[in-house]
Write a protein that holds these residues in place. Structure first.
Motif, PDB file in Angstrom:
ATOM      1  N   ARG A  25      -3.493  13.169  34.782  1.00  0.00           N
ATOM      2  CA  ARG A  25      -4.136  13.464  35.819  1.00  0.00           C
ATOM      3  C   ARG A  25      -4.076  15.009  36.064  1.00  0.00           C
ATOM      4  N   GLU A  27      -3.905  18.039  38.518  1.00  0.00           N
ATOM      5  CA  GLU A  27      -3.678  18.186  40.055  1.00  0.00           C
ATOM      6  C   GLU A  27      -4.067  19.661  40.324  1.00  0.00           C
ATOM      7  N   ASP A  40     -15.843  21.182  38.281  1.00  0.00           N
ATOM      8  CA  ASP A  40     -15.463  19.789  37.691  1.00  0.00           C
ATOM      9  C   ASP A  40     -14.149  20.027  36.767  1.00  0.00           C
ATOM     10  N   GLU A  42     -10.809  19.348  37.056  1.00  0.00           N
ATOM     11  CA  GLU A  42     -10.131  18.076  37.108  1.00  0.00           C
ATOM     12  C   GLU A  42     -10.711  16.998  36.219  1.00  0.00           C
ATOM     13  N   ALA A  43     -12.052  16.831  36.527  1.00  0.00           N
ATOM     14  CA  ALA A  43     -12.879  15.692  35.866  1.00  0.00           C
ATOM     15  C   ALA A  43     -12.848  16.009  34.470  1.00  0.00           C
ATOM     16  N   GLN A  44     -13.045  17.237  34.027  1.00  0.00           N
ATOM     17  CA  GLN A  44     -13.197  17.327  32.590  1.00  0.00           C
ATOM     18  C   GLN A  44     -11.892  17.287  31.849  1.00  0.00           C
ATOM     19  N   SER A  46      -8.966  15.462  33.021  1.00  0.00           N
ATOM     20  CA  SER A  46      -7.843  14.169  33.454  1.00  0.00           C
ATOM     21  C   SER A  46      -8.622  13.023  32.302  1.00  0.00           C
ATOM     22  N   ARG A  48      -7.866  13.010  29.236  1.00  0.00           N
ATOM     23  CA  ARG A  48      -8.118  13.404  27.664  1.00  0.00           C
ATOM     24  C   ARG A  48      -6.776  13.586  27.025  1.00  0.00           C
ATOM     25  N   SER A  66     -11.881  15.725  23.588  1.00  0.00           N
ATOM     26  CA  SER A  66     -13.262  15.760  23.890  1.00  0.00           C
ATOM     27  C   SER A  66     -13.922  16.796  23.144  1.00  0.00           C
TER      28      SER A  66
END
Length: 296
Positions: A25, A27, A40, A42-44, A46, A48, A66
């Motif tokens: 994660r 944060e 985005d 955090e989403a890109q 977390s 990975r 990624s």
């Protein structure tokens, strides 16, 4: 501001903790640093896996599985702290002490991998640092990396290359060397140190080191060698104590103790037999330290 050797030391210190680890994660404790965090972000990030760490100029690069790369700049006061259990370390060595005050912890990478869970925390009291993310295949097009010159440690830096850049220039030598399109990652501290080693005045015109036919003079050859040596010495000093990335005091090398002119105004020049003293002037808003007795 951290310069290339400090960022290289940070990279080497973070590598054992981050390379091969999964980011469980990310944060973010605020929406921005110097610039807003990427959309985005955090989403890109977390979920990975970190496949490697690199550096370009003064930028830390964190490669993800990624195909994306996190681009991080430490700004004036940024630093990374590794925490695992009760142990904490701050990789890197800087002229000014880095903060460990938790109220300035703005981004936390919660990692897991060999050796167990750990946290890599970005702390930045003045928030002049920043993070961005880009496709690894398009890094050279990043607004932060686009147009950067060769690394001072790479084979592309040569006297012939600088002769081409300096020919006909009336710009002061120090200012010419600080141009990131000429040499990437070379900053104020190590330009002062390199010019001292090469016995060149920072106010001397860059074009004076080039012949009328565009060839490098011997002084320019010596300058290139001095740049390479001062950066190599600084990296070696910063990395020489990197034995374990988890250290309770976070101590690494202290290259600033070996500065020959930087921040030594009024002190004796360290050139053997010189007898001069270090002076300070201001060029383009930055302090320049030099010895007028042995730098010509």
């Amino acid at each position: 501001m951290p310069e290339l050797p400090e960022v290289e030391t940070v990279k080497r210190g973070l590598t054992p903790a981050m390379e091969g680890a999964r980011i469980e994660r990310l944060e973010l404790r605020r929406g921005d640093l110097r610039f807003p965090f990427p959309q985005d972000f955090e989403a890109q990030v977390s979920g990975r896996t970190i496949i490697g760490l690199g550096r370009r100029a003064k930028y830390l690069l964190i490669d993800l599985d990624s195909g994306k790369t996190i681009i991080s700049h430490l700004g004036m006061s940024g630093s990374f702290r590794i925490e695992q259990g009760q142990l904490s370390a701050t990789p890197g060595d800087f002229h000014h002490v880095r903060s460990k005050d938790e109220k300035h912890d703005h981004a936390i990478f919660h990692l897991d991998g060999e050796g167990g869970p750990r946290r890599v925390i970005y702390n930045d009291p003045r928030r002049f640092g920043f993070m961005d993310i880009a496709d690894r295949s398009e890094l050279d097009a990043s607004p932060f990396l686009f147009g950067l010159g060769p690394e001072p440690t790479g084979n592309e830096l040569s006297a012939a290359y600088l002769a081409e850049r300096f020919q006909g220039k009336a710009q002061p030598l120090k200012s010419a060397l600080l141009d990131q399109k000429t040499i990437a990652g070379l900053g104020n501290i190590y330009v002062c140190e390199a010019l001292w080693r090469a016995h060149l005045l920072p106010t001397r015109t860059a074009g004076a080191l080039v012949t009328k036919t565009g060839k490098p003079k011997e002084a320019l050859n010596l300058l290139v060698t001095s740049i390479r040596d001062v950066i190599a010495d600084a990296i070696a000093a910063g990395g020489s104590s990197l034995r374990d990335h988890i250290q309770t005091d976070g101590s690494l090398g202290y290259f600033q103790h070996s500065f020959s002119v930087y921040d030594r105004e009024g002190l004796a020049c360290r050139t053997p037999g010189c007898g001069g003293t270090v002076s300070r002037i201001v060029q383009a808003g930055r302090s320049t330290f030099y010895c007028s007795a042995c730098q010509k």
